[in-house]
Design an enzyme around this catalytic site. Structure first.
Site, short mmCIF file in Angstrom:
data_model
loop_
_atom_site.label_atom_id
_atom_site.label_comp_id
_atom_site.label_asym_id
_atom_site.label_seq_id
_atom_site.Cartn_x
_atom_site.Cartn_y
_atom_site.Cartn_z
N LYS A 68 6.72 0.66 -20.71
CA LYS A 68 7.20 0.93 -19.34
C LYS A 68 6.52 2.14 -18.68
O LYS A 68 6.34 2.15 -17.47
CB LYS A 68 8.71 1.16 -19.35
CG LYS A 68 9.53 -0.11 -19.53
CD LYS A 68 11.01 0.19 -19.37
CE LYS A 68 11.87 -1.00 -19.65
NZ LYS A 68 13.28 -0.77 -19.35
N ASP A 104 15.41 -1.96 -12.61
CA ASP A 104 16.62 -1.54 -13.32
C ASP A 104 17.68 -0.92 -12.39
O ASP A 104 18.88 -1.11 -12.61
CB ASP A 104 16.29 -0.53 -14.44
CG ASP A 104 15.85 -1.23 -15.72
OD1 ASP A 104 16.14 -2.43 -15.88
OD2 ASP A 104 15.21 -0.57 -16.56
N1 LIG Z 1 21.76 -3.53 -19.76
C1 LIG Z 1 20.49 -3.35 -19.45
O1 LIG Z 1 19.90 -4.07 -18.64
C2 LIG Z 1 19.73 -2.19 -20.04
C3 LIG Z 1 18.57 -1.73 -19.41
C4 LIG Z 1 17.88 -0.65 -19.98
C5 LIG Z 1 18.36 -0.07 -21.16
N2 LIG Z 1 19.50 -0.56 -21.74
C6 LIG Z 1 20.03 0.07 -22.97
O2 LIG Z 1 20.21 1.45 -22.70
C7 LIG Z 1 19.98 2.23 -23.86
C8 LIG Z 1 19.00 3.36 -23.56
O3 LIG Z 1 17.77 2.83 -23.13
P1 LIG Z 1 16.59 3.80 -22.60
O4 LIG Z 1 15.47 2.91 -22.23
O5 LIG Z 1 17.11 4.77 -21.62
O6 LIG Z 1 16.21 4.57 -23.96
P2 LIG Z 1 15.57 6.05 -24.12
O7 LIG Z 1 14.72 6.39 -22.96
O8 LIG Z 1 14.98 6.04 -25.48
O9 LIG Z 1 16.85 7.04 -24.11
C9 LIG Z 1 17.76 7.03 -25.17
C10 LIG Z 1 18.96 7.89 -24.81
O10 LIG Z 1 19.94 7.76 -25.85
C11 LIG Z 1 20.26 9.08 -26.36
N3 LIG Z 1 20.59 8.99 -27.78
C12 LIG Z 1 19.96 8.27 -28.74
N4 LIG Z 1 20.56 8.44 -29.93
C13 LIG Z 1 21.60 9.32 -29.73
C14 LIG Z 1 22.58 9.91 -30.57
N5 LIG Z 1 22.64 9.64 -31.88
N6 LIG Z 1 23.50 10.74 -30.01
C15 LIG Z 1 23.46 11.02 -28.67
N7 LIG Z 1 22.54 10.50 -27.83
C16 LIG Z 1 21.62 9.65 -28.35
C17 LIG Z 1 19.00 9.89 -26.11
O11 LIG Z 1 19.32 11.27 -26.16
P3 LIG Z 1 18.17 12.37 -26.55
O12 LIG Z 1 17.40 12.60 -25.29
O13 LIG Z 1 18.94 13.54 -27.00
O14 LIG Z 1 17.34 11.74 -27.63
C18 LIG Z 1 18.63 9.39 -24.70
O15 LIG Z 1 19.46 9.96 -23.72
C19 LIG Z 1 19.50 1.24 -24.92
O16 LIG Z 1 20.61 0.89 -25.71
C20 LIG Z 1 19.04 0.04 -24.12
O17 LIG Z 1 19.15 -1.17 -24.85
C21 LIG Z 1 20.20 -1.60 -21.20
#
Ligand SMILES: NC(=O)c1ccc[n+]([C@@H]2O[C@H](COP(=O)([O-])OP(=O)(O)OC[C@H]3O[C@@H](n4cnc5c(N)ncnc54)[C@H](OP(=O)(O)O)[C@@H]3O)[C@@H](O)[C@H]2O)c1
Length: 279
Positions: A68, A104
Site C-alpha cells: 500500500k 478505505d
Molecule cells: N474492515 C476493513 O475493511 C479493514 C481495512 C483495513 C484494515 N483492517 C484491519 O485493521 C487492522 C489494522 O490494520 P492496519 O493496516 O492499520 O495495520 P498496521 O498499519 O500494521 O497497524 C497496526 C496497529 O495495531 C496496533 N497493534 C498491533 N498489535 C498490538 C498489540 N499487541 N497491542 C496494542 N496495539 C497493537 C499497532 O500499534 P503499534 O503502532 O504500537 O505497533 C498499530 O496501531 C488489521 O486487523 C486489519 O485486518 C480492516
C-alpha cells in the site's frame, strides 16, 4: 461488445484476500465483461510486474500488504485522499496514466452510515484506537464529518502523535492520548473504533472500561476475523450498539469497482454472507 476490463488485487502473500470473491460476485451479478484475480508479487519486483500487467491490458488494481505504501511512487497522479493517508489501495489506469487512490475512508464511512441511519457525528468526540494505516484512513474520514474532537490512542504513543501532527495541519481536532489513559476520555465519546489488530484470530483481545463510556455511544471494530470480537461482545454486554468490520471491507471494494467498471454495485446480504462463509 463492450471492452473487457481486467482487474486484480496485488499482495505478498495474497491467498487470504477476500477481494476476488467480492468483485467476481459483482461481475457475475451485473453480467459485466471483465475479470478480477489475485496476483502474488514480491515487493522487490512491484513496478516491473505492474508494468507487465498493464501492458497485458490490466486497468484496475487493489493493493494489500505489503504494497500500500510501496506503490505510491509508481503512480503518475494521486487522489488527494491517498496523499493525505499516505497509502494507495486502489489504482486505475486511464489513458495510460496510473492514478492512485484510497477507498478505505469511503468504506469506513459508508459502512457506518448504512449500519446506523441518521448517525450524529457532531454530537460528541470519537476515540480511534490504533495509529496504523487503517487509523489514518478512518481519522481522515471522521475529519470530513466535522466531529468536534477525534482522540487517537496507540500502544506506541509517538505514532499517535505523528498521525495527529500530520493530519491536523491547521486544526487541533485530533488529540493523541497515551495508551494507559484512554479510558479517561470515554465519557466524552459517542463513537469508538478499534483499528488495531487486537482481537483478530490469534491476537490478544482489546480491553476497555465500557462502564466509563458515554451512554448511547456506537462501538465499531474494523477487525472482521472473527466477526464478533471480544471487544464488540463486551460492548454489547454493557448495552452499547455495535458495528462489525465486514461492511468496511465491502464498501471500500464498492468504490474501487465503481471506478473500474462504471457500475455502482450493491452491498447486500447475499454478498455479505458469501464473504463471511470464507472467513
Ligand atoms: N474492515 C476493513 O475493511 C479493514 C481495512 C483495513 C484494515 N483492517 C484491519 O485493521 C487492522 C489494522 O490494520 P492496519 O493496516 O492499520 O495495520 P498496521 O498499519 O500494521 O497497524 C497496526 C496497529 O495495531 C496496533 N497493534 C498491533 N498489535 C498490538 C498489540 N499487541 N497491542 C496494542 N496495539 C497493537 C499497532 O500499534 P503499534 O503502532 O504500537 O505497533 C498499530 O496501531 C488489521 O486487523 C486489519 O485486518 C480492516
Amino acid at each position: 461488445m463492450s471492452e473487457f476490463i481486467k482487474a486484480a488485487v496485488i499482495g505478498h502473500p495474497i491467498s487470504h484476500s477476500k477481494s476476488p470473491i467480492i468483485h467476481n460476485h459483482w461481475i457475475e451479478k451485473y453480467a459485466l465483461n471483465g475479470s478480477y484475480e489475485a496476483i502474488d508479487i514480491h515487493p522487490d519486483n512491484l513496478s516491473a510486474e505492474l508494468d507487465k500487467l498493464i501492458a497485458q491490458g490490466y486497468s484496475g488494481f487493489n493493493f494489500t500488504l505489503p504494497h500500500k505504501e510501496l506503490v505510491l511512487p509508481y503512480c503518475d497522479e494521486l487522489e488527494q485522499i491517498a496523499e493525505v493517508i499516505g497509502a494507495v489501495n486502489c489504482l486505475s489506469v486511464k489513458d495510460g496514466k496510473k492514478i492512485g487512490s484510497n477507498t478505505d475512508s469511503y468504506g469506513f464511512l459508508a459502512n457506518l452510515t448504512h449500519q446506523k441511519q441518521g448517525i450524529d457525528f457532531q454530537g460528541g468526540a470519537a476515540l480511534v484506537i490504533g495509529a496504523g494505516g487503517a487509523a489514518r484512513a478512518i481519522v481522515s474520514a471522521l475529519m470530513s464529518t466535522r466531529m468536534p474532537r477525534i482522540y487517537v490512542t496507540n500502544r506506541t504513543f509517538e505514532k499517535a502523535q505523528k498521525l495527529a501532527d500530520e493530519l491536523n495541519m491547521f486544526t487541533d481536532l485530533i488529540v493523541p492520548v497515551a495508551w494507559d489513559k484512554k479510558d479517561q476520555v470515554l465519557d466524552q465519546c459517542t463513537l469508538i473504533v478499534n483499528t488495531t489488530s487486537l482481537g483478530m484470530d490469534g491476537q490478544p483481545d482489546l480491553e476497555i472500561d465500557f462502564g466509563r463510556l458515554s451512554k448511547g455511544a456506537l462501538v465499531n471494530d474494523i477487525v472482521y476475523a472473527p466477526l464478533q470480537t471480544k471487544f464488540l461482545k463486551d460492548a454489547q454486554a454493557s448495552g452499547f450498539e455495535t458495528v462489525t468490520g465486514i461492511g468496511m471491507l465491502l464498501y471500500q471494494a464498492q468504490q474501487a469497482f465503481r471506478k473500474w467498471f462504471h457500475v455502482n454495485p450493491e452491498v447486500d446480504e447475499e454478498l455479505t454472507q458469501k464473504v463471511l462463509a470464507q472467513i
